[in-house]
Design a protein around this motif. Structure first.
Motif, short mmCIF file in Angstrom:
data_model
loop_
_atom_site.label_atom_id
_atom_site.label_comp_id
_atom_site.label_asym_id
_atom_site.label_seq_id
_atom_site.Cartn_x
_atom_site.Cartn_y
_atom_site.Cartn_z
N TYR A 212 -11.56 -8.87 13.72
CA TYR A 212 -11.04 -9.68 12.60
C TYR A 212 -9.61 -9.21 12.37
O TYR A 212 -9.27 -8.05 12.62
N LEU A 213 -8.75 -10.11 11.89
CA LEU A 213 -7.36 -9.77 11.61
C LEU A 213 -6.98 -10.13 10.18
O LEU A 213 -7.39 -11.18 9.68
N HIS A 214 -6.20 -9.28 9.55
CA HIS A 214 -5.46 -9.63 8.35
C HIS A 214 -3.98 -9.62 8.71
O HIS A 214 -3.48 -8.66 9.30
N LEU A 215 -3.30 -10.69 8.37
CA LEU A 215 -1.88 -10.82 8.70
C LEU A 215 -1.03 -10.51 7.48
O LEU A 215 -1.14 -11.16 6.44
N LYS A 216 -0.19 -9.50 7.62
CA LYS A 216 0.84 -9.25 6.61
C LYS A 216 1.95 -8.44 7.24
O LYS A 216 1.79 -7.88 8.33
N GLN A 217 3.08 -8.41 6.54
CA GLN A 217 4.24 -7.65 7.02
C GLN A 217 4.73 -6.68 5.95
O GLN A 217 4.50 -6.89 4.75
N VAL A 218 5.44 -5.66 6.43
CA VAL A 218 6.00 -4.62 5.57
C VAL A 218 7.52 -4.70 5.62
O VAL A 218 8.11 -4.92 6.69
N ASP A 219 8.15 -4.53 4.45
CA ASP A 219 9.61 -4.42 4.38
C ASP A 219 10.00 -2.99 4.78
O ASP A 219 9.67 -2.04 4.08
N PRO A 220 10.70 -2.81 5.92
CA PRO A 220 10.97 -1.46 6.42
C PRO A 220 11.80 -0.60 5.47
O PRO A 220 11.58 0.62 5.37
N GLU A 221 12.75 -1.20 4.76
CA GLU A 221 13.60 -0.42 3.86
C GLU A 221 12.80 0.09 2.66
O GLU A 221 12.91 1.26 2.27
N ILE A 222 12.00 -0.79 2.07
CA ILE A 222 11.17 -0.36 0.93
C ILE A 222 10.15 0.67 1.40
O ILE A 222 9.90 1.68 0.72
N LEU A 223 9.57 0.45 2.59
CA LEU A 223 8.58 1.38 3.11
C LEU A 223 9.19 2.77 3.30
O LEU A 223 8.54 3.78 2.98
N ALA A 224 10.41 2.84 3.81
CA ALA A 224 11.06 4.14 4.03
C ALA A 224 11.17 4.92 2.72
O ALA A 224 10.91 6.13 2.68
N ASP A 225 11.52 4.23 1.65
CA ASP A 225 11.62 4.88 0.35
C ASP A 225 10.24 5.28 -0.18
O ASP A 225 10.06 6.35 -0.78
N VAL A 226 9.25 4.42 0.04
CA VAL A 226 7.87 4.71 -0.37
C VAL A 226 7.36 5.98 0.31
O VAL A 226 6.76 6.85 -0.34
N VAL A 227 7.59 6.07 1.60
CA VAL A 227 7.14 7.24 2.36
C VAL A 227 7.89 8.50 1.90
O VAL A 227 7.29 9.55 1.67
N LYS A 228 9.20 8.37 1.76
CA LYS A 228 10.03 9.51 1.37
C LYS A 228 9.61 10.08 0.03
O LYS A 228 9.55 11.31 -0.15
N ASN A 229 9.29 9.21 -0.92
CA ASN A 229 8.97 9.65 -2.27
C ASN A 229 7.48 9.68 -2.59
O ASN A 229 7.09 9.86 -3.75
N GLU A 230 6.65 9.49 -1.53
CA GLU A 230 5.19 9.57 -1.67
C GLU A 230 4.67 8.66 -2.78
O GLU A 230 3.89 9.05 -3.64
N VAL A 231 5.16 7.43 -2.76
CA VAL A 231 4.76 6.43 -3.76
C VAL A 231 3.36 5.93 -3.43
O VAL A 231 3.10 5.57 -2.27
N PRO A 232 2.44 5.87 -4.38
CA PRO A 232 1.11 5.33 -4.08
C PRO A 232 1.16 3.83 -3.82
O PRO A 232 2.14 3.16 -4.13
N PHE A 233 0.05 3.32 -3.28
CA PHE A 233 0.04 1.96 -2.78
C PHE A 233 0.31 0.92 -3.87
O PHE A 233 1.09 -0.01 -3.65
N GLY A 234 -0.32 1.04 -5.02
CA GLY A 234 -0.15 0.04 -6.07
C GLY A 234 1.31 -0.16 -6.48
O GLY A 234 1.84 -1.27 -6.44
N PRO A 235 2.00 0.92 -6.89
CA PRO A 235 3.42 0.79 -7.21
C PRO A 235 4.28 0.34 -6.03
O PRO A 235 5.28 -0.36 -6.22
N ALA A 236 3.88 0.70 -4.81
CA ALA A 236 4.63 0.24 -3.63
C ALA A 236 4.54 -1.28 -3.51
O ALA A 236 5.53 -1.95 -3.20
N VAL A 237 3.36 -1.83 -3.76
CA VAL A 237 3.20 -3.28 -3.73
C VAL A 237 4.03 -3.94 -4.81
O VAL A 237 4.69 -4.97 -4.59
#
Length: 300
Positions: A214-239
């Motif tokens: 089964y597939l779910h299709l979605k994409q991630v914004d690389p710039e926002i993701l880089a900041d999310v990873v760097k600052n250990e942002v949880p998933f809800g606030p990242a969304v």
């Protein structure tokens, strides 16, 4: 025009309309979701959080049929890594969702592992890495779940790697697949979550193709993701920051993912799931229309 991806069945989900909970004043009413998902050109939907759509099978059948919609799957969350003590509460939830899913003639139950970090407060609920015993609990528990759901409801479970859960990164996903029986458990590959956690969806499809159910299709914004990873942002606030973005603006490229899936030679659902909680009520429909047009340009 891209070549026809005739094994891919495209749909969408309440998630793409900002729906995360059975009842929430920030979410669009279920009637509006059904009207708009049909208007956007999709023919398949998921049930979303149990209780958001009507749970009476006769009523729900009537509501989806009159909009020329069909249901592809239901969804549950579970924490089977905690061991046998989790079974009863898990099964209580599963039995409700699986019964409705079966009644809607769907064939899949999407299973999402429980979060180790609260997706709103960022509170650490459990260690992000499982012990050897917890891995064994997780894999044997999922196999049992898969077999019992198949025996009782005729559904296939597909486990959904998800950010801030214990099945997330390439290493964890491959460990899970290598430790489970394909007759009992397969994978719901969510392209956005897998990219969010550093994985390569095309590589996974090419390597573990027989396990992709089964597939779910979605994409991630690389710039926002880089900041999310760097600052250990949880998933809800990242969304809430927009980390999951409208295709084709993000990663991974969905065309190559769909082409790799088509090459597997099996019928696969590909359900659009652009996490957008919370969102303005008028935001989802135009995105859904553009996304459906984009997927058609890929051949799906």
């Amino acid at each position: 025009m891209a070549s026809a991806l005739d094994r891919i069945r495209v749909g969408s989900a309440p998630d793409s309309w900002g729906v995360w909970f059975p009842d929430d004043p920030q979410q669009v009413p279920w009637e509006r979701f059904l009207d708009e998902v049909a208007e956007a050109g999709y023919s398949w939907i998921e049930l979303g959080p149990y209780g958001y759509l009507p749970t009476d099978p006769a009523r729900l059948t009537d509501e989806v049929t009159k909009r020329n919609l069909k249901v592809s799957a239901g969804t549950i969350f579970c924490g089977l890594h905690r061991g046998p003590s989790e079974w009863d509460s898990t099964w209580e939830q599963v039995s409700r969702v699986a019964a409705l899913t079966q009644a809607m003639d769907a064939k899949h139950l999407v299973v999402i592992p429980s979060f180790w970090r609260d997706d709103k407060t960022a509170e650490i609920l459990e260690p992000p890495e499982l012990t050897t015993e917890q891995w064994r609990n997780l894999t044997t528990g999922m196999e049992r779940l898969g077999r019992e759901v198949k025996d009782r409801y005729g559904l296939d479970i597909v486990v959904h790697p998800h950010a801030d859960t214990h099945i997330d990164t390439e290493e964890h996903v491959e460990r899970f697949l290598d430790s489970t029986d394909s007759d009992a458990v397969n994978l719901c590959l969510d392209t956005g979550h897998y990219a969010y956690c550093g994985g390569d969806s095309v590589k996974l499809i090419e390597t573990y193709g027989e396990r992709i159910g089964y597939l779910h299709l979605k994409q991630v914004d690389p710039e926002i993701l880089a900041d999310v990873v760097k600052n250990e942002v949880p998933f809800g606030p990242a969304v809430a920051r927009g980390v999951m973005c409208e295709p084709p603006a993000g990663v991974p490229e969905l065309g190559p993912v769909l082409t790799a899936a088509q090459k597997l030679g099996v019928d696969l659902f590909a359900i659009v799931e652009q996490d957008m909680y919370p969102c303005e009520p008028d935001k989802p429909l135009p995105i859904a229309v553009r996304t459906r047009k984009f997927l058609r340009s890929c051949g799906a």
